[in-house]
Design a protein around this motif. Sequence first.
Motif, PDB file in Angstrom:
ATOM      1  N   ILE A  36       0.840  -1.207   0.000  1.00 32.60           N
ATOM      2  CA  ILE A  36       0.000   0.000   0.000  1.00 32.60           C
ATOM      3  C   ILE A  36       0.872   1.252   0.000  1.00 32.60           C
ATOM      4  CG2 ILE A  36      -1.699   1.309   1.347  1.00 32.60           C
ATOM      5  CD1 ILE A  36      -2.842  -1.373   2.276  1.00 32.60           C
ATOM      6  N   GLU A  37       1.963   1.200   0.766  1.00 28.66           N
ATOM      7  CA  GLU A  37       2.884   2.347   0.781  1.00 28.66           C
ATOM      8  C   GLU A  37       3.488   2.582  -0.603  1.00 28.66           C
ATOM      9  OE1 GLU A  37       3.454   4.537   3.268  1.00 28.66           O
ATOM     10  OE2 GLU A  37       1.786   3.464   4.197  1.00 28.66           O
ATOM     11  N   GLU A  38       3.854   1.500  -1.283  1.00 26.76           N
ATOM     12  CA  GLU A  38       4.406   1.626  -2.642  1.00 26.76           C
ATOM     13  C   GLU A  38       3.369   2.223  -3.594  1.00 26.76           C
ATOM     14  OE1 GLU A  38       5.787  -2.153  -3.914  1.00 26.76           O
ATOM     15  OE2 GLU A  38       7.276  -2.331  -2.311  1.00 26.76           O
ATOM     16  N   LYS A  39       2.119   1.782  -3.441  1.00 32.64           N
ATOM     17  CA  LYS A  39       1.053   2.296  -4.308  1.00 32.64           C
ATOM     18  C   LYS A  39       0.832   3.785  -4.059  1.00 32.64           C
ATOM     19  CE  LYS A  39      -2.115   1.563  -7.419  1.00 32.64           C
ATOM     20  NZ  LYS A  39      -1.715   1.150  -8.804  1.00 32.64           N
ATOM     21  N   LYS A  40       0.853   4.171  -2.779  1.00 33.76           N
ATOM     22  CA  LYS A  40       0.680   5.592  -2.445  1.00 33.76           C
ATOM     23  C   LYS A  40       1.802   6.415  -3.077  1.00 33.76           C
ATOM     24  CE  LYS A  40      -1.655   4.981   2.026  1.00 33.76           C
ATOM     25  NZ  LYS A  40      -1.511   5.080   3.510  1.00 33.76           N
ATOM     26  N   GLU A  41       3.038   5.896  -2.980  1.00 36.47           N
ATOM     27  CA  GLU A  41       4.192   6.598  -3.546  1.00 36.47           C
ATOM     28  C   GLU A  41       4.052   6.734  -5.057  1.00 36.47           C
ATOM     29  OE1 GLU A  41       6.573   8.064  -2.072  1.00 36.47           O
ATOM     30  OE2 GLU A  41       7.874   8.507  -3.789  1.00 36.47           O
ATOM     31  N   GLU A  42       3.593   5.647  -5.671  1.00 39.76           N
ATOM     32  CA  GLU A  42       3.406   5.637  -7.124  1.00 39.76           C
ATOM     33  C   GLU A  42       2.363   6.671  -7.546  1.00 39.76           C
ATOM     34  OE1 GLU A  42       1.175   2.613 -10.168  1.00 39.76           O
ATOM     35  OE2 GLU A  42       2.501   1.713  -8.679  1.00 39.76           O
ATOM     36  N   ILE A  43       1.263   6.730  -6.811  1.00 37.37           N
ATOM     37  CA  ILE A  43       0.165   7.645  -7.157  1.00 37.37           C
ATOM     38  C   ILE A  43       0.573   9.098  -6.936  1.00 37.37           C
ATOM     39  CG2 ILE A  43      -2.156   8.388  -6.447  1.00 37.37           C
ATOM     40  CD1 ILE A  43      -2.804   5.449  -5.952  1.00 37.37           C
ATOM     41  N   SER A  44       1.406   9.317  -5.906  1.00 39.74           N
ATOM     42  CA  SER A  44       1.799  10.700  -5.592  1.00 39.74           C
ATOM     43  C   SER A  44       2.564  11.359  -6.738  1.00 39.74           C
ATOM     44  CB  SER A  44       2.640  10.729  -4.315  1.00 39.74           C
ATOM     45  OG  SER A  44       3.899  10.109  -4.541  1.00 39.74           O
ATOM     46  N   LYS A  45       3.125  10.539  -7.620  1.00 37.95           N
ATOM     47  CA  LYS A  45       3.908  11.062  -8.729  1.00 37.95           C
ATOM     48  C   LYS A  45       3.068  11.296  -9.980  1.00 37.95           C
ATOM     49  CE  LYS A  45       8.024   8.690  -7.040  1.00 37.95           C
ATOM     50  NZ  LYS A  45       9.006   7.624  -7.280  1.00 37.95           N
ATOM     51  N   LEU A  46       1.792  10.939  -9.924  1.00 39.10           N
ATOM     52  CA  LEU A  46       0.906  11.103 -11.079  1.00 39.10           C
ATOM     53  C   LEU A  46       0.330  12.512 -11.122  1.00 39.10           C
ATOM     54  CD1 LEU A  46      -1.072   7.738 -10.836  1.00 39.10           C
ATOM     55  CD2 LEU A  46       0.781   8.286 -12.429  1.00 39.10           C
ATOM     56  N   PRO A  47      -0.149  12.948 -12.278  1.00 36.55           N
ATOM     57  CA  PRO A  47      -0.831  14.246 -12.364  1.00 36.55           C
ATOM     58  C   PRO A  47      -2.056  14.248 -11.445  1.00 36.55           C
ATOM     59  CG  PRO A  47      -0.331  13.389 -14.549  1.00 36.55           C
ATOM     60  CD  PRO A  47      -0.024  12.281 -13.587  1.00 36.55           C
ATOM     61  N   PRO A  48      -2.427  15.403 -10.869  1.00 41.60           N
ATOM     62  CA  PRO A  48      -3.547  15.487  -9.913  1.00 41.60           C
ATOM     63  C   PRO A  48      -4.835  14.859 -10.433  1.00 41.60           C
ATOM     64  CG  PRO A  48      -2.342  17.547  -9.952  1.00 41.60           C
ATOM     65  CD  PRO A  48      -1.752  16.706 -11.050  1.00 41.60           C
ATOM     66  N   GLY A  49      -5.119  15.022 -11.731  1.00 40.87           N
ATOM     67  CA  GLY A  49      -6.348  14.477 -12.296  1.00 40.87           C
ATOM     68  C   GLY A  49      -6.410  12.965 -12.205  1.00 40.87           C
ATOM     69  N   ARG A  50      -5.297  12.301 -12.397  1.00 42.27           N
ATOM     70  CA  ARG A  50      -5.258  10.838 -12.343  1.00 42.27           C
ATOM     71  C   ARG A  50      -5.214  10.318 -10.909  1.00 42.27           C
ATOM     72  NH1 ARG A  50      -1.111   7.738 -15.872  1.00 42.27           N
ATOM     73  NH2 ARG A  50      -2.241   6.057 -14.807  1.00 42.27           N
ATOM     74  N   GLN A  51      -4.649  11.145 -10.020  1.00 45.18           N
ATOM     75  CA  GLN A  51      -4.546  10.700  -8.621  1.00 45.18           C
ATOM     76  C   GLN A  51      -5.916  10.388  -8.026  1.00 45.18           C
ATOM     77  OE1 GLN A  51      -2.274  13.140  -5.973  1.00 45.18           O
ATOM     78  NE2 GLN A  51      -0.535  13.326  -7.380  1.00 45.18           N
ATOM     79  N   PHE A  52      -6.926  11.200  -8.373  1.00 42.90           N
ATOM     80  CA  PHE A  52      -8.265  11.017  -7.806  1.00 42.90           C
ATOM     81  C   PHE A  52      -8.788   9.606  -8.080  1.00 42.90           C
ATOM     82  CE2 PHE A  52     -12.883  11.050  -8.411  1.00 42.90           C
ATOM     83  CZ  PHE A  52     -13.297  11.485  -7.164  1.00 42.90           C
ATOM     84  N   PHE A  53      -8.629   9.169  -9.330  1.00 43.84           N
ATOM     85  CA  PHE A  53      -9.138   7.842  -9.698  1.00 43.84           C
ATOM     86  C   PHE A  53      -8.252   6.718  -9.171  1.00 43.84           C
ATOM     87  CE2 PHE A  53     -10.806  10.778 -12.903  1.00 43.84           C
ATOM     88  CZ  PHE A  53     -12.163  10.499 -12.800  1.00 43.84           C
ATOM     89  N   GLU A  54      -6.952   6.949  -9.188  1.00 42.06           N
ATOM     90  CA  GLU A  54      -6.030   5.902  -8.744  1.00 42.06           C
ATOM     91  C   GLU A  54      -6.136   5.641  -7.245  1.00 42.06           C
ATOM     92  OE1 GLU A  54      -4.042   3.887 -10.502  1.00 42.06           O
ATOM     93  OE2 GLU A  54      -4.880   4.737 -12.327  1.00 42.06           O
ATOM     94  N   LYS A  55      -6.526   6.677  -6.481  1.00 37.93           N
ATOM     95  CA  LYS A  55      -6.632   6.496  -5.024  1.00 37.93           C
ATOM     96  C   LYS A  55      -7.713   5.482  -4.658  1.00 37.93           C
ATOM     97  CE  LYS A  55      -4.706  10.899  -3.474  1.00 37.93           C
ATOM     98  NZ  LYS A  55      -4.983  12.231  -2.898  1.00 37.93           N
TER      99      LYS A  55
END
Length: 266
Positions: A150-169
């Motif tokens: 889960i920590e790795e996934k959070k780190e991965e998502i934090s590097k995405l553009p804000p628009g994609r972060q919403f869906f990836e979360k």
Amino acid sequence: MAKLVYLYGLIPTEEAIKDAVPSFRGLDEQNEVYTIQLNEITAVVCELDADTYSEESIKEKMNNDMEWLQGKALHHHEALLALQKQYTVIPMKFCTIYTSENSLSETIEEHQKKITNSFTQLAGNEEWNLKIYCDHSKLKDFISGHNSLIEEKKEEISKLPPGRQFFEKRKIDQLADQELEKEINKTCEQIHEELAKFSLHDSVKKNWGKDVTGKQFDMCWNSVYLIPADTVEEFLEEIKKGKMSSQKLVGSSRLLVHGLPTISQA
């Protein structure tokens, strides 16, 4: 007035003759408990009114009257615990009811050999039940903050553009559910494997719903063990270790490990 026969459990007749079963109020709190001797097997029963305790009436009560259900289940539990202190008991499931003494007798006669073999197996041994409950919400929160995937996934998502972060979360929540289930199963199976080393026979049962247990948390493990009487203390010590190991693995008080003398084997 038609009567039904409520069966608490079966005990060896030789034990019932040697030490008579004390009478107490039955499930309806009116009729006294009594015994029916059938050769080597004695049934501990009470009478119930056929209208009040019909299959339909009991189903209605179980589905819609939690207070009734918990009160009657507690009576059944306490009656069996009292019997187990004095006799070798094959306990029946809650609400094992026959239409008549003849119907009960026919069933016991049909399974007489199996029942007497069970008495032999139980002699000198005790049946214990392990139930593990889980506070899914707290455990999920704990895992979400302590799981490497889960920590790795959070780190991965934090590097995405804000628009994609919403869906990836949303995927983090799904991953947390998967890791929660894996953690519960792994912990319960580890505890079970350690306890099974003490048992002559063990089996994993179906988990009960909150409507049956009356507990706040969900049951996530339900198993039964046949333990030689002289190793029960070691078995109970292992349950204590199971409590500690589950707390170490998943955080304190999010898995509740209970060991009790079994009361519901049919």
